[in-house]
Scaffold this motif. Structure first.
Motif, PDB file in Angstrom:
ATOM      1  N   GLU A 125       0.299  10.340   1.995  1.00  0.00           N
ATOM      2  CA  GLU A 125       0.360   8.908   2.842  1.00  0.00           C
ATOM      3  C   GLU A 125      -0.674   8.183   3.319  1.00  0.00           C
ATOM      4  O   GLU A 125      -1.527   9.092   3.647  1.00  0.00           O
ATOM      5  CB  GLU A 125       0.765   9.023   4.514  1.00  0.00           C
ATOM      6  CG  GLU A 125       2.701   9.766   3.806  1.00  0.00           C
ATOM      7  CD  GLU A 125       3.620   9.432   5.219  1.00  0.00           C
ATOM      8  OE1 GLU A 125       3.647   9.163   6.023  1.00  0.00           O
ATOM      9  OE2 GLU A 125       5.027   9.896   5.085  1.00  0.00           O
ATOM     10  N   ALA A 127      -3.932   6.905   5.199  1.00  0.00           N
ATOM     11  CA  ALA A 127      -4.496   6.337   6.328  1.00  0.00           C
ATOM     12  C   ALA A 127      -5.783   6.707   6.364  1.00  0.00           C
ATOM     13  O   ALA A 127      -6.757   6.634   5.359  1.00  0.00           O
ATOM     14  CB  ALA A 127      -3.998   8.154   7.038  1.00  0.00           C
ATOM     15  N   GLY A 128      -6.557   6.131   7.788  1.00  0.00           N
ATOM     16  CA  GLY A 128      -7.882   5.409   7.617  1.00  0.00           C
ATOM     17  C   GLY A 128      -8.416   4.349   6.318  1.00  0.00           C
ATOM     18  O   GLY A 128      -7.521   3.583   6.133  1.00  0.00           O
ATOM     19  N   GLN A 138      -8.871  -1.024   4.059  1.00  0.00           N
ATOM     20  CA  GLN A 138      -7.461   0.647   5.495  1.00  0.00           C
ATOM     21  C   GLN A 138      -6.818   0.798   3.761  1.00  0.00           C
ATOM     22  O   GLN A 138      -6.823   0.317   3.475  1.00  0.00           O
ATOM     23  CB  GLN A 138      -6.412  -0.294   5.707  1.00  0.00           C
ATOM     24  CG  GLN A 138      -7.826  -0.755   7.608  1.00  0.00           C
ATOM     25  CD  GLN A 138      -7.942  -0.060   8.309  1.00  0.00           C
ATOM     26  OE1 GLN A 138      -6.941   1.430   7.970  1.00  0.00           O
ATOM     27  NE2 GLN A 138      -8.480   0.333   8.942  1.00  0.00           N
ATOM     28  N   THR A 140      -3.735   1.562   2.670  1.00  0.00           N
ATOM     29  CA  THR A 140      -2.494   1.519   2.328  1.00  0.00           C
ATOM     30  C   THR A 140      -1.857   1.601   1.355  1.00  0.00           C
ATOM     31  O   THR A 140      -0.549   1.458   0.915  1.00  0.00           O
ATOM     32  CB  THR A 140      -2.171  -0.289   2.193  1.00  0.00           C
ATOM     33  OG1 THR A 140      -3.288  -0.508   0.810  1.00  0.00           O
ATOM     34  CG2 THR A 140      -3.428  -0.766   3.631  1.00  0.00           C
TER      35      THR A 140
END
Length: 258
Positions: A125, A127-128, A138, A140
């Motif tokens: 998933e 993140a960061g 970001q 996504t």
């Protein structure tokens, strides 16, 4: 039936390929946006290094030109992924790179990862953030990482932007277990693994074949009209094995110990 199997196609790229059991949709718009922003950010990294300051006008001209965005679009929209009886099939279409000169084109890549070689298939998933520290982007996009025994230094295949990555993961493990894909009947039930095929060849090459090793399979044994093309292919293979065994038995002298 076969009509219901065809309904599972989501990528028209594979619509005319009979060996594709199911294809998977990539959210091209979301993937293009993310990679376009990330590429812009990465193009700014040289500006952080004093040695490249003399090239700032050229770097900025390229970064703000439409060329990087077109390269990203060609790269992302040229990706296609599907599942065959043998494994995961990934296609990367021919695309332009760099300044889009003909000499910078990258050729088409077609890759198949066999199910019996897959050791892991996981969903990562987002993140960061990624990119240049002055212009972070970001993360996504969902990722699917596929590993094999020979991919110890990295993932054998990484897919970004699948609309339903969890369904893809479920289908991969289902095919690896020999259970087939939900909604496609028993298509995979007649698939012979590489190990099974090797064992059968060893058995018949020893001159002591079991009738079940090359007995033709009928459509009633799998209960799906979708399996008919696969049954014909398997039956042809089994007939060839049977003919080979007969020829070996004719030319091998009795009592020779061979």
């Amino acid at each position: 039936n076969f009509g219901s199997a065809m309904a599972t196609f989501r990528d028209d790229y594979f619509a005319k390929e009979e060996d594709i059991l199911k294809s998977y949709e990539i959210d091209y718009d979301a993937a293009v946006k993310f990679h376009t922003d990330l590429t812009f950010s990465q193009n700014l990294i040289p500006l952080m290094i004093p040695h490249f300051w003399a090239f700032c006008p050229c770097i900025l001209a390229y970064a703000f030109s439409p060329i990087p965005a077109r390269n990203v679009s060609d790269f992302v929209r040229g990706q296609h992924v599907g599942i065959t009886r043998d494994g995961i099939k990934f296609i990367q279409e021919r695309r332009a790179t760099g300044c889009r000169f003909a000499c910078q084109d990258v050729g088409k890549v077609s890759k198949t990862v066999p199910f019996d070689k897959i050791t892991d298939c996981d969903v990562e998933e987002p993140a960061g953030a990624s990119g240049c520290c002055c212009c972070m982007v970001q993360n996504t996009l969902m990722k699917v990482n596929v590993d094999t025994a020979s991919s110890s230094n990295g993932n054998e295949l990484t897919l970004q932007g699948l609309v339903d990555p969890h369904m893809f993961k479920k289908d991969v493990w289902s095919m690896k277990r020999g259970e087939g894909i939900e909604g496609l009947g028993a298509v995979s039930a007649v698939t012979m693994s590489r190990d099974d095929a090797a064992a059968t060849m060893v058995q018949v090459s020893n001159g002591n074949p079991s009738p079940s090793a090359y007995a033709p399979v009928t459509s009633s044994s799998v209960g799906s009209d979708a399996a008919l093309p696969l049954l014909r292919e398997q039956n042809n293979l089994l007939r060839e094995i049977a003919d080979t065994v007969k020829q070996q038995l004719k030319i091998t002298p009795k009592g020779s110990g061979i």
